[in-house]
Design a protein around this motif. Structure first.
Motif, PDB file in Angstrom:
ATOM      1  N   ASP A 112       0.802  -1.222   0.000  1.00 32.80           N
ATOM      2  CA  ASP A 112       0.000   0.000   0.000  1.00 32.80           C
ATOM      3  C   ASP A 112       0.834   1.271   0.000  1.00 32.80           C
ATOM      4  O   ASP A 112       0.280   2.358   0.004  1.00 32.80           O
ATOM      5  CB  ASP A 112      -0.891   0.033   1.248  1.00 32.80           C
ATOM      6  CG  ASP A 112      -2.130  -0.822   1.071  1.00 32.80           C
ATOM      7  OD1 ASP A 112      -2.419  -1.170  -0.095  1.00 32.80           O
ATOM      8  OD2 ASP A 112      -2.784  -1.129   2.076  1.00 32.80           O
ATOM      9  N   VAL A 118       2.502   4.570  -0.506  1.00 27.66           N
ATOM     10  CA  VAL A 118       2.349   5.695  -1.427  1.00 27.66           C
ATOM     11  C   VAL A 118       3.511   6.633  -1.135  1.00 27.66           C
ATOM     12  O   VAL A 118       3.745   6.975   0.016  1.00 27.66           O
ATOM     13  CB  VAL A 118       1.006   6.420  -1.175  1.00 27.66           C
ATOM     14  CG1 VAL A 118       0.885   7.646  -2.048  1.00 27.66           C
ATOM     15  CG2 VAL A 118      -0.159   5.479  -1.412  1.00 27.66           C
ATOM     16  N   TYR A 137       1.596   5.260  -6.582  1.00 30.10           N
ATOM     17  CA  TYR A 137       0.204   5.353  -6.133  1.00 30.10           C
ATOM     18  C   TYR A 137      -0.474   4.051  -6.528  1.00 30.10           C
ATOM     19  O   TYR A 137      -0.838   3.876  -7.679  1.00 30.10           O
ATOM     20  CB  TYR A 137      -0.492   6.552  -6.796  1.00 30.10           C
ATOM     21  CG  TYR A 137      -0.951   7.591  -5.805  1.00 30.10           C
ATOM     22  CD1 TYR A 137      -2.049   7.339  -4.986  1.00 30.10           C
ATOM     23  CD2 TYR A 137      -0.286   8.799  -5.672  1.00 30.10           C
ATOM     24  CE1 TYR A 137      -2.470   8.287  -4.060  1.00 30.10           C
ATOM     25  CE2 TYR A 137      -0.706   9.757  -4.757  1.00 30.10           C
ATOM     26  CZ  TYR A 137      -1.797   9.490  -3.955  1.00 30.10           C
ATOM     27  OH  TYR A 137      -2.214  10.421  -3.052  1.00 30.10           O
ATOM     28  N   HIS A 143      -5.664   0.851  -5.860  1.00 28.49           N
ATOM     29  CA  HIS A 143      -6.868   1.072  -5.064  1.00 28.49           C
ATOM     30  C   HIS A 143      -6.942   2.484  -4.507  1.00 28.49           C
ATOM     31  O   HIS A 143      -7.955   2.881  -3.967  1.00 28.49           O
ATOM     32  CB  HIS A 143      -6.973   0.045  -3.938  1.00 28.49           C
ATOM     33  CG  HIS A 143      -5.737  -0.088  -3.134  1.00 28.49           C
ATOM     34  ND1 HIS A 143      -4.827  -1.078  -3.361  1.00 28.49           N
ATOM     35  CD2 HIS A 143      -5.246   0.661  -2.133  1.00 28.49           C
ATOM     36  CE1 HIS A 143      -3.832  -0.938  -2.520  1.00 28.49           C
ATOM     37  NE2 HIS A 143      -4.057   0.100  -1.777  1.00 28.49           N
ATOM     38  N   ASN A 144      -5.860   3.269  -4.645  1.00 29.86           N
ATOM     39  CA  ASN A 144      -5.922   4.650  -4.218  1.00 29.86           C
ATOM     40  C   ASN A 144      -6.281   5.586  -5.385  1.00 29.86           C
ATOM     41  O   ASN A 144      -6.382   6.772  -5.208  1.00 29.86           O
ATOM     42  CB  ASN A 144      -4.585   5.100  -3.624  1.00 29.86           C
ATOM     43  CG  ASN A 144      -4.330   4.434  -2.282  1.00 29.86           C
ATOM     44  OD1 ASN A 144      -3.754   3.366  -2.233  1.00 29.86           O
ATOM     45  ND2 ASN A 144      -4.769   5.079  -1.221  1.00 29.86           N
ATOM     46  N   PRO A 165      -4.697  13.088  -2.201  1.00 31.98           N
ATOM     47  CA  PRO A 165      -4.485  13.342  -0.768  1.00 31.98           C
ATOM     48  C   PRO A 165      -3.001  13.339  -0.364  1.00 31.98           C
ATOM     49  O   PRO A 165      -2.635  13.962   0.626  1.00 31.98           O
ATOM     50  CB  PRO A 165      -5.236  12.190  -0.081  1.00 31.98           C
ATOM     51  CG  PRO A 165      -5.504  11.185  -1.149  1.00 31.98           C
ATOM     52  CD  PRO A 165      -5.541  11.918  -2.446  1.00 31.98           C
ATOM     53  N   TYR A 166      -2.179  12.641  -1.117  1.00 27.00           N
ATOM     54  CA  TYR A 166      -0.751  12.654  -0.819  1.00 27.00           C
ATOM     55  C   TYR A 166      -0.013  13.280  -1.995  1.00 27.00           C
ATOM     56  O   TYR A 166      -0.372  12.977  -3.140  1.00 27.00           O
ATOM     57  CB  TYR A 166      -0.236  11.221  -0.565  1.00 27.00           C
ATOM     58  CG  TYR A 166       1.279  11.163  -0.441  1.00 27.00           C
ATOM     59  CD1 TYR A 166       1.888  11.424   0.779  1.00 27.00           C
ATOM     60  CD2 TYR A 166       2.077  10.913  -1.554  1.00 27.00           C
ATOM     61  CE1 TYR A 166       3.277  11.414   0.887  1.00 27.00           C
ATOM     62  CE2 TYR A 166       3.458  10.903  -1.447  1.00 27.00           C
ATOM     63  CZ  TYR A 166       4.047  11.155  -0.227  1.00 27.00           C
ATOM     64  OH  TYR A 166       5.412  11.154  -0.119  1.00 27.00           O
TER      65      TYR A 166
HETATM   66  C1  LIG Z   1      -4.528   4.053  -0.010  1.00 30.58           C
HETATM   67  O1  LIG Z   1      -5.452   3.006   0.167  1.00 30.58           O
HETATM   68  C2  LIG Z   1      -5.299   2.289   1.379  1.00 30.58           C
HETATM   69  C3  LIG Z   1      -6.266   1.113   1.370  1.00 30.58           C
HETATM   70  O2  LIG Z   1      -7.523   1.485   0.917  1.00 30.58           O
HETATM   71  C4  LIG Z   1      -5.523   3.230   2.553  1.00 30.58           C
HETATM   72  O3  LIG Z   1      -5.336   2.549   3.764  1.00 30.58           O
HETATM   73  C5  LIG Z   1      -4.524   4.388   2.455  1.00 30.58           C
HETATM   74  O4  LIG Z   1      -4.756   5.337   3.472  1.00 30.58           O
HETATM   75  C6  LIG Z   1      -4.616   5.079   1.112  1.00 30.58           C
HETATM   76  N1  LIG Z   1      -3.548   6.065   1.012  1.00 30.58           N
HETATM   77  C7  LIG Z   1      -3.701   7.280   0.481  1.00 30.58           C
HETATM   78  C8  LIG Z   1      -2.517   8.164   0.485  1.00 30.58           C
HETATM   79  O5  LIG Z   1      -4.759   7.651   0.012  1.00 30.58           O
END
Ligand SMILES: *[C@@H]1O[C@H](CO)[C@@H](O)[C@H](O)[C@H]1NC(C)=O
Ligand SMILES: *[C@@H]1O[C@H](CO)[C@@H](O)[C@H](O)[C@H]1NC(C)=O
Ligand SMILES: *[C@@H]1O[C@H](CO)[C@@H](O)[C@H](O)[C@H]1NC(C)=O
Ligand SMILES: *[C@@H]1O[C@H](CO)[C@@H](O)[C@H](O)[C@H]1NC(C)=O
Ligand SMILES: *[C@@H]1O[C@H](CO)[C@@H](O)[C@H](O)[C@H]1NC(C)=O
Length: 673
Positions: A152, A154, A172, A175-176, A237-238
């Motif tokens: 996962d 990122v 990335y 799933h994000n 978000p990141y």
């Molecule tokens: C990416 O996806 C995972 C699992 O759904 C989640 O835990 C994580 O916070 C996400 N990270 C970002 C940066 O969105």
């Protein structure tokens, strides 16, 4: 004590020692057979050995039969039952004299430390718990990379930096994201109000959701920032806050540069092992982040001198990049991860997941070289890219650490050169083309023909155009290290080394940087004609060092005659201070290779290089070696004056790059776009 009890005590004590060494000193692969054998031997012998007679020192009346009464050490319930049944009476024997009590206490302490037979069930239980905890800790260390895929993670970071562009790498996972593409948005925070559209990263599962792209059209020596967005322009978000970076200065401009960079190698998370909560901690990166970025809060109570020191400390030029010289992952330590892409990739992801590493890569460009543990111990590719594990290992390295590097002069290569202002760097690939050890030693190659030619081209180019030159080799150039360095470092490639050395000595202000040995050493290479060169080998950033054993010889056996360093001492006949001897021709005998400084100790080391070429007559290099967070060695060098640079009258009084030149003459080039 029965022979079985002796065996039980022995196997337990050895197990504890071996566990300590494995967890805190060296995570050696020997642990794989040794630790389970000792652990289970102890259980077995403890189970077989009789419940112990009470301590011999007391001549006690307790005449419990020493006959075999199997007592499973694993049954803590039994033990607890026995604490109630027999523990209490044994301790409170009214007739036991004081001295006997003391002896008995000492004995139980020894029983706890060495797993001696004890009649106290609670001691036996403790012994069992201690060993089991150690065993689980070792297991945790070994299996973490297998169970923690870090899929996962990122992240984003800056790789290659040029005067007019930078490379951005991001991961990335699917799933994000809804789309499989990420757009880089960038701006100059001073000039721009809005984000500019940068390159698009096409992320695919085949590439493990990692991509690298280039932001072009930047101005030299200028600070920018970037974020990641979806194609419709909405921010991802990141990263939460924009990542900032500064382009390198224009090398064509006169005026010189004043900057710092860092070099180190060898990291593994959670070494020395501190428990499962530290799985993602890479202590060396935390120490480095503290060193580079800590706020210099000036204590109000500090005196004037302290204040002055603080101000001077903050006046250091910023660190511009980190050179990471290999062993970024340990694919085969403590156990081999396996030869497939996913096995190698997960080790990279695991490092990028580390909050310690994040503190560095989100703020400092990193340029990588690989070494053997990106493949397998002492790997030699022999120029055949099909030899396992090259395909899988190189794939993971390319995605995570090589694509972000500077482009090589030849397509698909991992070696590269780059320039920071008037300082030049060549980063070698010492693994892909190196001959195997069964090749005749005189005909071995470390670099292969094409890379060697590229290195020689670079040497003759930067010889005239750059003030300081750094040749980066993952393995030490010096032959003074013993053990496997005899064939794994340049010592095992004497013909190629000698040819390179001859070329290096013809170039002023040349330095070799290396890693690999888990020790620091500064080496001087002397020459009868030409320029001495110096090597700084720094490692590990977060890995073991071997205590007590010293593996570096202080000087080479070959001596050469060099001109006496100063005429003042030309007729001093007493040269007791060193091995050098003066002779009548004003020359001294000096070893070809000589250690200037050796620091074997320390789990965390890096070197900081401060370069100041602002005075062309006195270019200066200062080296600071930091061991476990403490500056431990300083060395400085005044280089040969640089060749006069072609300069324009304008450039002479404008030092900030083209951007400033335009600004000073009243043009704002960014408005032209
Ligand atoms: C990416 O996806 C995972 C699992 O759904 C989640 O835990 C994580 O916070 C996400 N990270 C970002 C940066 O969105
Ligand atoms: C991304 O790569 C895939 C596979 O190579 C390709 O089909 C797709 O068109 C690419 N998308 C973009 C936006 O470049
Ligand atoms: C390269 O290595 C592969 C696998 O080990 C082998 O089959 C092949 O013959 C080698 N090629 C050359 C040119 O040596
Ligand atoms: C570097 O320049 C010097 C002086 O011009 C020359 O003697 C030497 O051969 C050059 N070295 C290389 C490697 O080009
Ligand atoms: C060498 O030694 C002699 C006698 O001590 C002294 O007179 C002379 O000045 C010295 N020469 C140099 C170059 O120091």
């Amino acid at each position: 004590m029965s022979p079985l009890a002796v065996l039980a005590a022995l196997s337990s004590t050895l197990f504890r020692l071996a566990s300590f060494v494995f967890l805190r000193v060296i995570p050696t692969s020997l642990a794989k057979p040794v630790l389970p054998s000792l652990f289970f031997s102890h259980l077995f012998f403890a189970w077989l050995s009789s419940p112990p007679a009470p301590e011999t020192a007391a001549h006690q009346e307790n005449d419990k039969s020493p006959g075999p009464e199997p007592e499973p050490a694993t049954e803590s319930k039994d033990d607890k039952a026995q604490i109630q049944a027999e523990g209490a009476p044994a301790e409170t024997r009214p007739q036991t004299p004081q001295s006997v009590k003391r002896v008995s206490l000492l004995y139980e302490l020894a029983a706890l430390i060495f797993s001696l037979p004890s009649h106290l069930p609670r001691i036996r239980l403790f012994n069992f718990v201690i060993n089991t905890v150690l065993f689980i800790a070792a297991l945790d260390l070994v299996i973490t990379p297998f169970v923690d895929a870090a899929s996962d993670v990122v992240f984003t970071r800056i790789g290659a930096v040029l005067p007019d562009s930078v490379k951005v790498t991001a991961r990335y996972p699917h799933h994000n994201l809804t789309e499989h593409v990420v757009r880089v948005l960038w701006r100059d925070p001073v000039q721009d109000d809005t984000w500019r559209e940068g390159p698009v990263l096409n992320l695919t599962m085949a590439n493990d959701w990692v991509g690298t792209a280039r932001i072009d059209g930047l101005w030299p020596d200028t600070r920018y920032e970037y974020v990641l967005a979806k194609l419709d322009g909405s921010m991802l978000p990141y990263p939460l806050d924009p990542i900032t970076f500064k382009t390198f200065p224009d090398p064509r401009l006169p005026g010189g540069n004043h900057f710092r960079f860092l070099a180190t190698s060898c990291v593994t998370p959670n070494h020395p092992y501190n428990g499962p909560h530290y799985r993602n901690v890479i202590r060396g990166f935390d120490l480095m982040a503290d060193y580079l970025f800590q706020e210099h809060t000036i204590d109000a109570s500090a005196d004037a001198q302290q204040f002055q020191n603080e101000v001077q400390a903050t006046a250091l030029p910023p660190a511009e990049f980190l050179l990471f010289l290999g062993d970024f992952i340990y694919a085969d330590v403590p156990v081999y991860i396996g030869d497939n892409k996913e096995a190698y990739r997960r080790l990279y992801r695991r490092n990028y997941k580390s909050p310690s590493f994040r503190r560095i890569y989100e703020r400092l460009p990193i340029f990588h070289a690989y070494d053997d543990h990106e493949f397998i111990n002492n790997f030699a590719g022999a120029g055949n890219d099909s030899v396992p594990p090259f395909p899988s290992a190189s794939n993971a390295y390319t995605l995570y650490n090589s694509e972000p590097n500077f482009d090589s002069s030849a397509a698909g290569q991992h070696y590269y050169e780059f320039q920071y202002g008037d300082t030049a760097f060549f980063v070698m690939d010492t693994r892909r083309y190196r001959s195997t050890v069964d090749t005749n030693i005189q005909s071995r190659t470390m670099l292969g023909d094409t890379q060697l030619a590229a290195l020689h081209d670079w040497l003759s180019k930067v010889n005239e155009t750059s003030v300081f030159k750094f040749v980066i080799s993952s393995v030490p150039f010096t032959s003074l290290w013993s053990h496997d360095a005899i064939y794994d470092s340049w010592a095992g490639f004497p013909t190629e080394k000698q040819a390179l050395l001859t070329a290096f000595h013809s170039v002023p202000n040349l330095f070799v940087l290396s890693g690999d040995r888990h020790e620091f050493a500064a080496i001087e290479f002397n020459t009868a004609s030409g320029h001495n060169i110096y090597e700084f080998s720094t490692s590990p950033l977060s890995m073991f060092y071997i205590p007590f054993v010293r593996t570096l010889r202080s000087e080479s056996e070959e001596f050469i005659e060099v001109p006496s360093p100063t005429n003042n001492f030309a007729n001093v006949t007493d040269t007791t201070a060193t091995n050098t001897g003066a002779n009548r021709n004003n020359t001294v005998l000096t070893p070809l290779e000589k250690v200037m400084k050796y620091i074997p100790e320390g789990n965390s080391k890096w070197s900081t290089f401060e370069i100041d070429t602002t005075d062309p007559e006195r270019p200066i290099l200062k080296v600071e070696v930091v061991v476990d967070g403490e500056p431990s060695y300083h060395w400085s060098f005044v280089g040969k004056p640089s060749t006069p640079r072609t300069s324009s009258a304008l450039g002479l009084f404008v030092q900030g790059g083209i951007y400033e030149i335009f600004n000073r003459i009243g043009l704002n080039p960014q408005k032209w776009f």
